[in-house]
Design a protein around this motif. Structure first.
Motif, PDB file in Angstrom:
ATOM      1  N   THR A 142      21.661 -10.823 -34.024  1.00  0.00           N
ATOM      2  CA  THR A 142      21.272 -10.449 -35.379  1.00  0.00           C
ATOM      3  C   THR A 142      21.162 -11.676 -36.275  1.00  0.00           C
ATOM      4  O   THR A 142      20.136 -11.888 -36.934  1.00  0.00           O
ATOM      5  N   ALA A 143      22.226 -12.483 -36.299  1.00  0.00           N
ATOM      6  CA  ALA A 143      22.205 -13.695 -37.115  1.00  0.00           C
ATOM      7  C   ALA A 143      21.544 -14.869 -36.399  1.00  0.00           C
ATOM      8  O   ALA A 143      21.261 -15.896 -37.029  1.00  0.00           O
ATOM      9  N   ASN A 144      21.285 -14.747 -35.095  1.00  0.00           N
ATOM     10  CA  ASN A 144      20.695 -15.823 -34.281  1.00  0.00           C
ATOM     11  C   ASN A 144      21.505 -17.110 -34.395  1.00  0.00           C
ATOM     12  O   ASN A 144      20.970 -18.211 -34.360  1.00  0.00           O
ATOM     13  N   ASP A 145      22.835 -16.964 -34.519  1.00  0.00           N
ATOM     14  CA  ASP A 145      23.734 -18.115 -34.599  1.00  0.00           C
ATOM     15  C   ASP A 145      24.437 -18.254 -33.260  1.00  0.00           C
ATOM     16  O   ASP A 145      25.590 -17.853 -33.088  1.00  0.00           O
ATOM     17  N   TRP A 146      23.745 -18.818 -32.286  1.00  0.00           N
ATOM     18  CA  TRP A 146      24.300 -18.943 -30.944  1.00  0.00           C
ATOM     19  C   TRP A 146      25.545 -19.831 -30.895  1.00  0.00           C
ATOM     20  O   TRP A 146      26.487 -19.507 -30.186  1.00  0.00           O
ATOM     21  N   PRO A 147      25.578 -20.962 -31.604  1.00  0.00           N
ATOM     22  CA  PRO A 147      26.801 -21.776 -31.573  1.00  0.00           C
ATOM     23  C   PRO A 147      28.031 -21.013 -32.054  1.00  0.00           C
ATOM     24  O   PRO A 147      29.104 -21.126 -31.444  1.00  0.00           O
ATOM     25  N   LYS A 148      27.910 -20.239 -33.143  1.00  0.00           N
ATOM     26  CA  LYS A 148      29.063 -19.464 -33.619  1.00  0.00           C
ATOM     27  C   LYS A 148      29.438 -18.395 -32.589  1.00  0.00           C
ATOM     28  O   LYS A 148      30.623 -18.170 -32.333  1.00  0.00           O
ATOM     29  N   ALA A 149      28.432 -17.724 -32.006  1.00  0.00           N
ATOM     30  CA  ALA A 149      28.709 -16.683 -31.017  1.00  0.00           C
ATOM     31  C   ALA A 149      29.410 -17.260 -29.795  1.00  0.00           C
ATOM     32  O   ALA A 149      30.373 -16.678 -29.282  1.00  0.00           O
ATOM     33  N   THR A 150      28.950 -18.388 -29.300  1.00  0.00           N
ATOM     34  CA  THR A 150      29.584 -18.990 -28.128  1.00  0.00           C
ATOM     35  C   THR A 150      30.968 -19.522 -28.461  1.00  0.00           C
ATOM     36  O   THR A 150      31.873 -19.482 -27.621  1.00  0.00           O
ATOM     37  N   ALA A 151      31.170 -20.028 -29.681  1.00  0.00           N
ATOM     38  CA  ALA A 151      32.508 -20.455 -30.090  1.00  0.00           C
ATOM     39  C   ALA A 151      33.469 -19.271 -30.092  1.00  0.00           C
ATOM     40  O   ALA A 151      34.620 -19.378 -29.650  1.00  0.00           O
ATOM     41  N   LEU A 152      33.010 -18.125 -30.580  1.00  0.00           N
ATOM     42  CA  LEU A 152      33.828 -16.917 -30.553  1.00  0.00           C
ATOM     43  C   LEU A 152      34.154 -16.523 -29.116  1.00  0.00           C
ATOM     44  O   LEU A 152      35.281 -16.109 -28.810  1.00  0.00           O
ATOM     45  N   ALA A 153      33.161 -16.636 -28.224  1.00  0.00           N
ATOM     46  CA  ALA A 153      33.385 -16.287 -26.821  1.00  0.00           C
ATOM     47  C   ALA A 153      34.365 -17.245 -26.156  1.00  0.00           C
ATOM     48  O   ALA A 153      35.227 -16.823 -25.379  1.00  0.00           O
ATOM     49  N   VAL A 154      34.252 -18.540 -26.455  1.00  0.00           N
ATOM     50  CA  VAL A 154      35.165 -19.529 -25.864  1.00  0.00           C
ATOM     51  C   VAL A 154      36.595 -19.270 -26.322  1.00  0.00           C
ATOM     52  O   VAL A 154      37.543 -19.328 -25.526  1.00  0.00           O
ATOM     53  N   VAL A 155      36.777 -18.978 -27.599  1.00  0.00           N
ATOM     54  CA  VAL A 155      38.122 -18.677 -28.108  1.00  0.00           C
ATOM     55  C   VAL A 155      38.672 -17.415 -27.452  1.00  0.00           C
ATOM     56  O   VAL A 155      39.858 -17.344 -27.099  1.00  0.00           O
ATOM     57  N   MET A 156      37.810 -16.412 -27.254  1.00  0.00           N
ATOM     58  CA  MET A 156      38.254 -15.179 -26.605  1.00  0.00           C
ATOM     59  C   MET A 156      38.690 -15.457 -25.170  1.00  0.00           C
ATOM     60  O   MET A 156      39.715 -14.929 -24.705  1.00  0.00           O
ATOM     61  N   ILE A 157      37.922 -16.279 -24.445  1.00  0.00           N
ATOM     62  CA  ILE A 157      38.293 -16.624 -23.072  1.00  0.00           C
ATOM     63  C   ILE A 157      39.620 -17.370 -23.055  1.00  0.00           C
ATOM     64  O   ILE A 157      40.491 -17.115 -22.206  1.00  0.00           O
ATOM     65  N   ALA A 158      39.812 -18.280 -24.014  1.00  0.00           N
ATOM     66  CA  ALA A 158      41.065 -19.029 -24.081  1.00  0.00           C
ATOM     67  C   ALA A 158      42.246 -18.107 -24.375  1.00  0.00           C
ATOM     68  O   ALA A 158      43.336 -18.277 -23.823  1.00  0.00           O
ATOM     69  N   LEU A 159      42.031 -17.119 -25.251  1.00  0.00           N
ATOM     70  CA  LEU A 159      43.105 -16.178 -25.579  1.00  0.00           C
ATOM     71  C   LEU A 159      43.537 -15.367 -24.364  1.00  0.00           C
ATOM     72  O   LEU A 159      44.684 -14.897 -24.306  1.00  0.00           O
ATOM     73  N   ILE A 160      42.650 -15.206 -23.397  1.00  0.00           N
ATOM     74  CA  ILE A 160      42.973 -14.423 -22.203  1.00  0.00           C
ATOM     75  C   ILE A 160      43.525 -15.315 -21.097  1.00  0.00           C
ATOM     76  O   ILE A 160      44.545 -15.005 -20.479  1.00  0.00           O
ATOM     77  N   ILE A 161      42.870 -16.456 -20.851  1.00  0.00           N
ATOM     78  CA  ILE A 161      43.218 -17.280 -19.696  1.00  0.00           C
ATOM     79  C   ILE A 161      44.515 -18.044 -19.913  1.00  0.00           C
ATOM     80  O   ILE A 161      45.343 -18.143 -19.005  1.00  0.00           O
ATOM     81  N   VAL A 162      44.727 -18.595 -21.105  1.00  0.00           N
ATOM     82  CA  VAL A 162      45.926 -19.407 -21.342  1.00  0.00           C
ATOM     83  C   VAL A 162      47.208 -18.604 -21.129  1.00  0.00           C
ATOM     84  O   VAL A 162      48.111 -19.047 -20.406  1.00  0.00           O
ATOM     85  N   PRO A 163      47.351 -17.408 -21.733  1.00  0.00           N
ATOM     86  CA  PRO A 163      48.575 -16.637 -21.432  1.00  0.00           C
ATOM     87  C   PRO A 163      48.704 -16.270 -19.963  1.00  0.00           C
ATOM     88  O   PRO A 163      49.820 -16.259 -19.419  1.00  0.00           O
ATOM     89  N   LEU A 164      47.581 -15.963 -19.303  1.00  0.00           N
ATOM     90  CA  LEU A 164      47.638 -15.648 -17.878  1.00  0.00           C
ATOM     91  C   LEU A 164      48.129 -16.846 -17.066  1.00  0.00           C
ATOM     92  O   LEU A 164      48.955 -16.698 -16.163  1.00  0.00           O
ATOM     93  N   ALA A 165      47.613 -18.028 -17.388  1.00  0.00           N
ATOM     94  CA  ALA A 165      48.029 -19.232 -16.660  1.00  0.00           C
ATOM     95  C   ALA A 165      49.517 -19.506 -16.867  1.00  0.00           C
ATOM     96  O   ALA A 165      50.239 -19.865 -15.926  1.00  0.00           O
TER      97      ALA A 165
END
Length: 304
Positions: free
Chosen positions: A268-291
């Motif tokens: 919608t906003a065509n802001d790919w950098p912000k969207a990917t930053a949100l995705a990277v933070v989400m992945i970190a929130l999941i993987i870091v506690p698991l590790a």
């Protein structure tokens, strides 16, 4: 004759296939996301822009895509942003879904594991049967069940339980019902795989020692099924955090989860950098506690 300590070529191949799979389908896509998250798109429509100055060769990373996730307006509560609230809401609903799936799935898995061996394949087939139907069709089916003029409301009005439709669709309950229905098999199957290998003679020994059935279940069965509980919990929790379809179709306007936020930022906003930053933070929130969890709960010899 001295034998080589290196594995045979066949063993190298078997061990290498999972690593190649992870590199191609997890590490490389993640690195692409990480790259785009530091890009400054400006007025361009392409997110694949260099993150260094072509003339000087100096690396220029745009940290604003990450800082804006946690930045708050002056006078607002700390971390009180749309993105942080979406993260917290996603984790909360994923946690609730995993707990509900555990409460429902454990009796299912225990019943299947204690059933005669001749009927277990049929029971497992019933658990896996929903996978034969399209994911979207299954979610849309719940819309037909929970709508104001849906099957459940019509039934309740017919039998006189209520005189008017009850708002069930586009609520927190409808979203939890949909997520629990979709992800319940991911809880049942790991639990069954653990419980079916349990030596049930241990329960008989506990009964012979005077233990009540509930205490034997809590002190014997549950600890022995810990691996299945953890595996099932993670298989449900992790995809629920980034769930997009079910909250969009069954959830209300107040159920804005991080998957929908990423979608809006990207398409919608065509802001790919912000969207990917949100995705990277989400992945970190999941993987870091698991590790961290697996580091402290794994075999101590393997950590050396």
């Amino acid at each position: 004759m001295a034998t080589s300590s290196l594995p045979m070529p066949g063993k190298r191949f078997v061990i290498g296939v999972p690593y190649v799979w992870l590199i191609l389908f997890f590490l490389l896509p993640f690195l692409i996301l990480l790259y785009i998250s530091f890009v400054d798109m400006g007025g361009d429509i392409s997110p694949f822009k260099p993150i260094w100055d072509p003339e000087t060769g100096v690396l220029s990373l745009r940290y604003e895509n990450y800082l804006s996730i946690f930045r708050v307006e002056e006078g607002a509560p700390l971390f009180k942003t749309l993105y942080v609230e979406a993260y917290v809401r996603s984790v909360w609903y994923a946690l609730l879904t995993a707990i509900i799936c555990l409460l429902i799935g454990y009796p299912f898995a225990y019943f299947i594991a204690r059933a005669p061996a001749s009927v277990r394949p049929a029971l497992l087939l019933m658990v896996m049967l929903p996978f034969w139907t399209s994911f979207l069709l299954r979610v849309y089916a719940w819309k037909g069940l929970l709508a104001d003029q849906g099957v459940i409301n019509r039934f309740m009005m017919t039998v006189g339980i209520t005189s008017e439709p009850v708002q069930m669709l586009y609520t927190n309950i409808s979203m939890l019902v949909g997520m629990t229905y979709v992800y319940l098999p991911f809880m049942v199957l790991p639990l069954y795989a653990t419980l079916v290998k349990m030596d049930f003679r241990l329960l008989e020994a506990a009964y012979d020692l005077g233990t009540t059935p509930f205490k034997a279940f809590w002190l014997v069965t549950v600890p022995l099924s810990k691996a299945g509980i953890v595996a099932g919990f993670m298989l449900v929790f992790i995809p629920c955090v980034g769930e997009f379809v079910i909250p969009s179709l069954l959830g209300g306007p107040d159920n804005l989860m991080i998957g929908r936020v990423v979608w809006d930022e990207m398409f919608t906003a065509n802001d790919w950098p912000k969207a990917t930053a949100l995705a990277v933070v989400m992945i970190a929130l999941i993987i870091v506690p698991l590790a961290i969890y697996y580091h402290y709960t794994g075999d101590p010899a393997e950590r050396k």
